[in-house]
Motif scaffolding. Sequence first.
Motif, PDB file in Angstrom:
ATOM      1  N   HIS A 111       5.115   1.126   9.825  1.00 58.47           N
ATOM      2  CA  HIS A 111       3.657   0.986   9.831  1.00 58.47           C
ATOM      3  C   HIS A 111       3.047   2.377   9.723  1.00 58.47           C
ATOM      4  CE1 HIS A 111       4.923   1.262  14.067  1.00 58.47           C
ATOM      5  NE2 HIS A 111       3.835   1.965  14.230  1.00 58.47           N
ATOM      6  N   THR A 112       1.762   2.408   9.401  1.00 58.83           N
ATOM      7  CA  THR A 112       1.113   3.699   9.139  1.00 58.83           C
ATOM      8  C   THR A 112      -0.174   3.808   9.948  1.00 58.83           C
ATOM      9  OG1 THR A 112       2.005   3.751   6.900  1.00 58.83           O
ATOM     10  CG2 THR A 112       0.108   5.165   7.327  1.00 58.83           C
ATOM     11  N   ARG A 128      -7.000   4.267  11.649  1.00 58.97           N
ATOM     12  CA  ARG A 128      -6.665   2.889  11.280  1.00 58.97           C
ATOM     13  C   ARG A 128      -5.161   2.642  11.456  1.00 58.97           C
ATOM     14  NH1 ARG A 128      -8.917   5.480   6.934  1.00 58.97           N
ATOM     15  NH2 ARG A 128      -7.195   5.108   5.503  1.00 58.97           N
ATOM     16  N   MET A 140      -3.528   5.921   9.886  1.00 53.81           N
ATOM     17  CA  MET A 140      -4.264   6.818   8.981  1.00 53.81           C
ATOM     18  C   MET A 140      -5.400   7.508   9.721  1.00 53.81           C
ATOM     19  SD  MET A 140      -2.862   6.976   5.990  1.00 53.81           S
ATOM     20  CE  MET A 140      -4.089   8.013   5.208  1.00 53.81           C
ATOM     21  N   GLU A 181       6.950   5.317   1.875  1.00 52.97           N
ATOM     22  CA  GLU A 181       6.604   4.032   2.518  1.00 52.97           C
ATOM     23  C   GLU A 181       7.118   2.886   1.634  1.00 52.97           C
ATOM     24  OE1 GLU A 181       2.368   3.526   3.158  1.00 52.97           O
ATOM     25  OE2 GLU A 181       2.626   1.382   3.470  1.00 52.97           O
ATOM     26  N   LYS A 239       3.137   7.699   0.172  1.00 53.99           N
ATOM     27  CA  LYS A 239       3.107   6.312  -0.313  1.00 53.99           C
ATOM     28  C   LYS A 239       4.449   5.931  -0.927  1.00 53.99           C
ATOM     29  CE  LYS A 239      -1.824   6.374  -1.224  1.00 53.99           C
ATOM     30  NZ  LYS A 239      -2.813   6.737  -2.219  1.00 53.99           N
ATOM     31  N   ASP A 259      -6.290  11.118   5.352  1.00 50.41           N
ATOM     32  CA  ASP A 259      -7.001  10.880   4.083  1.00 50.41           C
ATOM     33  C   ASP A 259      -7.406  12.185   3.423  1.00 50.41           C
ATOM     34  OD1 ASP A 259      -7.000   8.060   4.208  1.00 50.41           O
ATOM     35  OD2 ASP A 259      -8.753   8.053   5.529  1.00 50.41           O
ATOM     36  N   ASP A 296      -2.251   0.377  10.043  1.00 50.63           N
ATOM     37  CA  ASP A 296      -1.878  -0.529   8.947  1.00 50.63           C
ATOM     38  C   ASP A 296      -0.461  -1.046   9.245  1.00 50.63           C
ATOM     39  OD1 ASP A 296      -0.878  -1.681   6.671  1.00 50.63           O
ATOM     40  OD2 ASP A 296      -1.394  -0.019   5.321  1.00 50.63           O
ATOM     41  N   TYR A 297      -0.379  -2.323   9.674  1.00 54.36           N
ATOM     42  CA  TYR A 297       0.940  -2.853  10.061  1.00 54.36           C
ATOM     43  C   TYR A 297       1.483  -3.865   9.064  1.00 54.36           C
ATOM     44  CZ  TYR A 297      -1.760  -6.671  12.296  1.00 54.36           C
ATOM     45  OH  TYR A 297      -2.603  -7.720  12.567  1.00 54.36           O
ATOM     46  N   ASN A 298       0.985  -3.797   7.847  1.00 51.00           N
ATOM     47  CA  ASN A 298       1.483  -4.700   6.797  1.00 51.00           C
ATOM     48  C   ASN A 298       3.002  -4.736   6.719  1.00 51.00           C
ATOM     49  OD1 ASN A 298      -0.410  -6.038   4.711  1.00 51.00           O
ATOM     50  ND2 ASN A 298      -1.449  -4.126   5.266  1.00 51.00           N
ATOM     51  N   ASN A 299       3.614  -3.552   6.809  1.00 45.42           N
ATOM     52  CA  ASN A 299       5.063  -3.482   6.563  1.00 45.42           C
ATOM     53  C   ASN A 299       5.902  -3.828   7.796  1.00 45.42           C
ATOM     54  OD1 ASN A 299       4.377  -2.738   3.994  1.00 45.42           O
ATOM     55  ND2 ASN A 299       4.553  -0.530   4.406  1.00 45.42           N
TER      56      ASN A 299
END
Length: 470
Positions: free
Chosen positions: A395-396, A11, A398, A384, A381, A346, A13-16
Amino acid sequence: MRYNKKEMKIRLDYNNMMSTAVADGFTDKDFSSRLGEITNAFEAVKAGRGKNMMGWTDLPYNQTEVIEDILATAKYVRKNFEYFVVLGIGGSALGPIAAFQAICHLHYNDLPKRKRKGPKFYVEDNVDPERMAALLDVIDVEKTMFNVITKSGSTSETMTQYLIINDILTSKLGDKAKDHIIATTSKATGNLIKIAQKEGYKTFYIPDGVGGRFSELCPVGLFPAAVNGIDIKALIGGAKYMDEQCQSANVKKNPALMAGTLQYMAMQKGKNISVMMPYADGLKFIADWYCQLWGESLGKNKNLDGTACNKGQTPVKALGVTDQHSQVQLYAEGPFDKVITFIGVDEYRSEVKIANGCEEFPNVNFLCGHTMNELIQAERKATEYAITKAGKMNHTIMLPQLNEFTLGQLLMFFMLKTAYTGALLGIDTFNQPGVEEGKNATYALLGRPGYDEKRAELANAPQKQNKYII
Ligand code: PA5
């Protein structure tokens, strides 16, 4: 082994990277305003698939026969040799190192043979004489299979290693020396193929359209992986699965296109450094592999139309959590010139409980009852969070687990991301004139025939002045 695709999907994760998390982050409008550019980049990569230097896009689909040959040869090597040594450099070494570190036991060579079930593994990707001498101290060449890997078949470093090893093998084994060398090289060009044919070496071919840094999923990477007991069919299966996920022109449905677009937009905001920071020792050398892929592919001084430029984004490798105690201070408080890519896992392949103790020291005792797994997740976390709080884009990626299937996805993801980013930048992603210049200068300095002009050029270059050496 068969993996459940949905469970093993990696996955992004580009929220940041977004303005909701960092002040100079992006908005959804940034994607819509660049729709033309993004679509053009997608179409350019799509149109290039399988052509010229984009033969690597076919690798998940066209290797059924060679994979069988690789598996049979690997089985023979696993059974009959105590040591397996790759001689290669750059794209002919970094992929094999990365896959070995990612999938094999982290102290593989120290395991007893019954646990390893295959030969000890070494990759010699330098011409430091001390290292060659050290290798010869720890292996027995008569019990070693050497895999000489060079696409061009002429790289000085690799051919130097080959000459040394072949000489030792021949002096000890005579005609049987050839049974200790497997060549992986271009079918049509270069010297190694001619040498291999003359000497009768078992040979694997590097397809024409597969450049060094894009070669991990062809025999360059697959053969060493198979000798090390890595499930190469699952690796290829993972790459295919990622390729399938990257078929959409919609940037929000294509993870590699999204990742490339984010880096491209970040470069436009002056983020000229790309930090790769996996939180897994197994992924430590994926960061090295990525550095070559990203640096050599995007660092260019010409646009596709021939006009001058100086483009690229400097890749930096880091390791979580180790580099939290080294680099992270700079990432948090230093210049706003970086995009940080975290890679998380994970579910680690081992679980280690933190033992009880130090009851009278609450500042130590709070760790008790937790696991190292919880600690590394918390640290990822927390880092981050700290980086995001400092306003730095990150971004992360996973991985549900680190295994052949997720590794295959990761490799394909980075290669596609690089291709999309190169297309967005408008440069030739697949050449490396800067590397060739150094190779040619080495040939000239060591007297290779045909390099007289380069030798003269070097002789006329500004000489160093003693006054600047103290
Ligand atoms: O990506 C590339 O093409 C280069 O970095 C090569 O991998 C590296 O120079 C080694 O080249 P060769 O495989 O021809 O020995």
